[in-house]
Design an enzyme around this catalytic site. Structure first.
Site, PDB file in Angstrom:
ATOM      1  N   ASP A  97      -5.909 -23.751   8.965  1.00 54.62           N
ATOM      2  CA  ASP A  97      -6.467 -23.369  10.414  1.00 54.62           C
ATOM      3  C   ASP A  97      -5.168 -22.671  11.352  1.00 54.62           C
ATOM      4  OD1 ASP A  97      -9.072 -24.198  10.258  1.00 54.62           O
ATOM      5  OD2 ASP A  97      -8.300 -26.519  10.186  1.00 54.62           O
TER       6      ASP A  97
ATOM      7  N   HIS B  95      -1.381 -31.777   6.001  1.00 55.19           N
ATOM      8  CA  HIS B  95      -2.640 -31.902   4.880  1.00 55.19           C
ATOM      9  C   HIS B  95      -2.688 -32.958   4.076  1.00 55.19           C
ATOM     10  CE1 HIS B  95      -5.848 -30.525   2.233  1.00 55.19           C
ATOM     11  NE2 HIS B  95      -6.228 -29.841   3.239  1.00 55.19           N
TER      12      HIS B  95
HETATM   13  N1  COA Z   1       1.135 -33.383  13.856  1.00 54.25           N
HETATM   14  C1  COA Z   1       1.917 -34.358  13.996  1.00 54.25           C
HETATM   15  N2  COA Z   1       2.047 -35.328  13.077  1.00 54.25           N
HETATM   16  C2  COA Z   1       1.553 -35.195  12.112  1.00 54.25           C
HETATM   17  C3  COA Z   1       0.537 -34.255  11.719  1.00 54.25           C
HETATM   18  C4  COA Z   1       0.482 -33.344  12.966  1.00 54.25           C
HETATM   19  N3  COA Z   1      -0.584 -32.111  12.767  1.00 54.25           N
HETATM   20  N4  COA Z   1      -0.242 -34.280  10.642  1.00 54.25           N
HETATM   21  C5  COA Z   1       0.359 -35.325  10.184  1.00 54.25           C
HETATM   22  N5  COA Z   1       1.348 -36.081  10.896  1.00 54.25           N
HETATM   23  C6  COA Z   1       2.032 -37.037  10.548  1.00 54.25           C
HETATM   24  C7  COA Z   1       1.201 -38.428  10.881  1.00 54.25           C
HETATM   25  O1  COA Z   1       1.228 -38.580  12.612  1.00 54.25           O
HETATM   26  C8  COA Z   1       1.666 -39.389  10.229  1.00 54.25           C
HETATM   27  O2  COA Z   1       2.980 -39.635  10.707  1.00 54.25           O
HETATM   28  P1  COA Z   1       3.692 -41.173  10.654  1.00 54.25           P
HETATM   29  O3  COA Z   1       3.708 -41.633   9.083  1.00 54.25           O
HETATM   30  O4  COA Z   1       5.087 -41.120  11.037  1.00 54.25           O
HETATM   31  O5  COA Z   1       2.938 -42.032  11.471  1.00 54.25           O
HETATM   32  C9  COA Z   1       1.973 -38.636   8.834  1.00 54.25           C
HETATM   33  O6  COA Z   1       2.026 -37.439   9.443  1.00 54.25           O
HETATM   34  C10 COA Z   1       0.777 -38.569   7.960  1.00 54.25           C
HETATM   35  O7  COA Z   1      -0.419 -37.968   8.796  1.00 54.25           O
HETATM   36  P2  COA Z   1      -1.873 -38.628   8.598  1.00 54.25           P
HETATM   37  O8  COA Z   1      -2.471 -38.698  10.062  1.00 54.25           O
HETATM   38  O9  COA Z   1      -1.855 -39.972   8.112  1.00 54.25           O
HETATM   39  O10 COA Z   1      -2.103 -37.567   7.403  1.00 54.25           O
HETATM   40  P3  COA Z   1      -3.724 -37.518   7.086  1.00 54.25           P
HETATM   41  O11 COA Z   1      -3.655 -37.179   5.746  1.00 54.25           O
HETATM   42  O12 COA Z   1      -4.686 -38.775   7.577  1.00 54.25           O
HETATM   43  O13 COA Z   1      -4.387 -36.234   7.846  1.00 54.25           O
HETATM   44  C11 COA Z   1      -4.584 -34.196   8.624  1.00 54.25           C
HETATM   45  C12 COA Z   1      -4.446 -35.020   7.304  1.00 54.25           C
HETATM   46  C13 COA Z   1      -4.744 -32.702   8.334  1.00 54.25           C
HETATM   47  C14 COA Z   1      -5.892 -34.692   9.181  1.00 54.25           C
HETATM   48  C15 COA Z   1      -3.595 -34.468   9.805  1.00 54.25           C
HETATM   49  O14 COA Z   1      -2.402 -33.671   9.097  1.00 54.25           O
HETATM   50  C16 COA Z   1      -3.975 -33.674  11.062  1.00 54.25           C
HETATM   51  O15 COA Z   1      -4.553 -34.393  11.659  1.00 54.25           O
HETATM   52  N6  COA Z   1      -3.542 -32.540  11.388  1.00 54.25           N
HETATM   53  C17 COA Z   1      -3.895 -31.787  12.456  1.00 54.25           C
HETATM   54  C18 COA Z   1      -5.273 -31.041  12.556  1.00 54.25           C
HETATM   55  C19 COA Z   1      -5.453 -30.126  11.580  1.00 54.25           C
HETATM   56  O16 COA Z   1      -4.773 -29.152  11.552  1.00 54.25           O
HETATM   57  N7  COA Z   1      -6.667 -30.340  10.669  1.00 54.25           N
HETATM   58  C20 COA Z   1      -7.167 -29.309  10.021  1.00 54.25           C
HETATM   59  C21 COA Z   1      -7.119 -29.892   8.476  1.00 54.25           C
HETATM   60  S1  COA Z   1      -7.200 -28.573   7.398  1.00 54.25           S
END
Ligand code: COA
Length: 380
Positions: free
Chosen positions: A316, A265
């Protein structure tokens, strides 16, 4: 006066850490979430979706008579007219239900006499209609795609009751499932400046109408990084199949830099309070449904993600197995999220219209400069 360089420190992606507006609707502090000052744990345990919607829109909990009047308005507005149903039956169902819902909500504006009226009174009337009808629409979609007539909502019953009743084809719903659905609707009702609430506010900020703002929000919620993640969680569990493959699946996903759905998140770094509530619900419901291995697989993925990456589940992750245990079709999980979040979207639109300035950020230029046009025949 010296010119300020607004581009210094420009954010490349995702507006992380940016406070885009003031708000009094909902707020995240650490690992707690509040709606209008009440914790989500308190509301999930004691309230109803109708009451929470009133709270989000009015900045106070209703009195008994206010709640009764508001609920009966909402429930009355669940009904779709025969004319609407005829038109809805004409929308092809060969798309994702969120795409169908986006079209259906846009169509509702054609029957709404307040469609172009942006006064607070008209926006409240439209919000009641949209919130009432969102649940009926997603259930109608499910009926229409099966070649059936949509089940009409039953007067005097809650939105959660009618959701389970209409999805169940008009059979008396299981009382425990109705309670679970009501809690799920509360948990998903709002979440500060999430992607779809921001989309609502951006569209409202041009002083466009409420239906347009909600259509923008549905489009934003549809994506797998936002509301679309709940459906992806079930697809992932089905793909993994058995417990013994869960840990390796997570390790492989991380090695390939792929996202594990329902985990992580932007704001919560010490856990999402909604996920904690849903985890307990999932544990019981999966047992009742004879699919407890899906819960066990989920907790193993949850633990592995924490050990490997320090990431925790979001709303989720466990809502997926909660809905699945109740027999809800997987592709309806995100539309159910929309049927709840409509209450938050409307609250954000009200707040935006009441204190508006158009959203208009800048972009830091990284492209080419000083080019000169030449005739096409001279270009290489
Ligand atoms: N699975 C694997 N790695 C994840 C992850 C996940 N679900 N969520 C975050 N990470 C990792 C990223 O790869 C990144 O790693 P790095 O620093 O080694 O490159 C780090 O954690 C930061 O992630 P980032 O994508 O920059 O976070 P964000 O704040 O931009 O995105 C979400 C937040 C929720 C979009 C992201 O965690 C995600 O895509 N989760 C899965 C989709 C999801 O469940 N969405 C519902 C949200 S309520």
């Amino acid at each position: 006066m010296a010119e300020v360089n607004i581009y210094e420190g420009a954010l490349d992606k995702g507006l992380e850490g940016v406070v885009a507006c003031t708000t009094k609707i909902s707020f995240i502090v650490g690992d707690s979430l509040t709606f209008r000052g009440y914790t989500i744990d308190d509301l999930a345990e004691n309230s109803t979706f109708e009451e929470v919607t009133y709270l989000l829109w009015n900045d106070k909990l209703p009195t008994a008579s206010e709640l009764q009047a508001f609920s009966s308005e909402l429930h009355k507005e669940m009904t779709l007219s025969p004319e609407m149903i005829t038109v809805l039956k004409g929308i092809p169902t060969n798309v994702h239900p969120m795409a169908w819902l986006r079209t259906a909500v846009s169509l509702l504006a054609h029957w709404d006499k307040d469609a172009n009226d942006n006064s607070p009174e008209a926006n409240l009337r439209k919000s009641v209609r949209l919130t009432g009808k969102m649940t009926t629409l997603l259930c109608a979609f499910d009926a229409i795609r099966k070649g059936k007539d949509p089940v009409a909502p039953k007067a005097g019953q809650s939105i959660a009751w009618n959701m389970m009743y209409m999805l169940g084809g008009g059979k008396e719903p299981n009382a425990h499932h109705v309670k679970v659905m009501d809690t799920c609707l509360i948990l998903h009702a709002d979440h500060e400046l999430n992607c779809s609430a921001f989309a609502t506010r951006v569209t409202s900020s041009s002083l466009s109408d409420l239906h347009s703002a909600i259509v923008s929000a549905i489009g934003a919620l549809k994506g797998p990084l936002h509301g679309g993640a709940n459906e992806q969680v079930i697809l992932m569990l089905q793909q993994i199949g058995t417990m013994d493959r869960a840990q390796q699946f997570v390790k492989d996903a991380l090695a390939a830099k792929e996202k594990v759905m329902g985990i992580g998140h932007r704001v919560y770094k010490n856990g999402d309070p909604r996920a904690r509530i849903l985890r307990a619900m999932s544990e019981k419901l999966t047992k009742d449904a004879g699919i407890h291995h899906m819960y066990e697989m989920s907790t193993l993925i949850d633990d592995t993600m924490y050990k490997e990456k320090g990431l925790m589940p979001n709303v989720d992750f466990y809502s997926a197995t909660v809905y699945f245990s109740m027999g809800i079709p997987t592709d309806l999980f995100t539309p159910i999220f929309a049927a709840s979040r409509i209450s938050g979207w409307c609250a954000h639109a009200f707040e935006q219209y009441a204190n508006n300035r158009i959203y208009r950020p800048r972009g830091k230029w990284m492209g080419k400069e000083g080019l000169k046009w030449t005739p096409a025949a001279d270009r290489k």
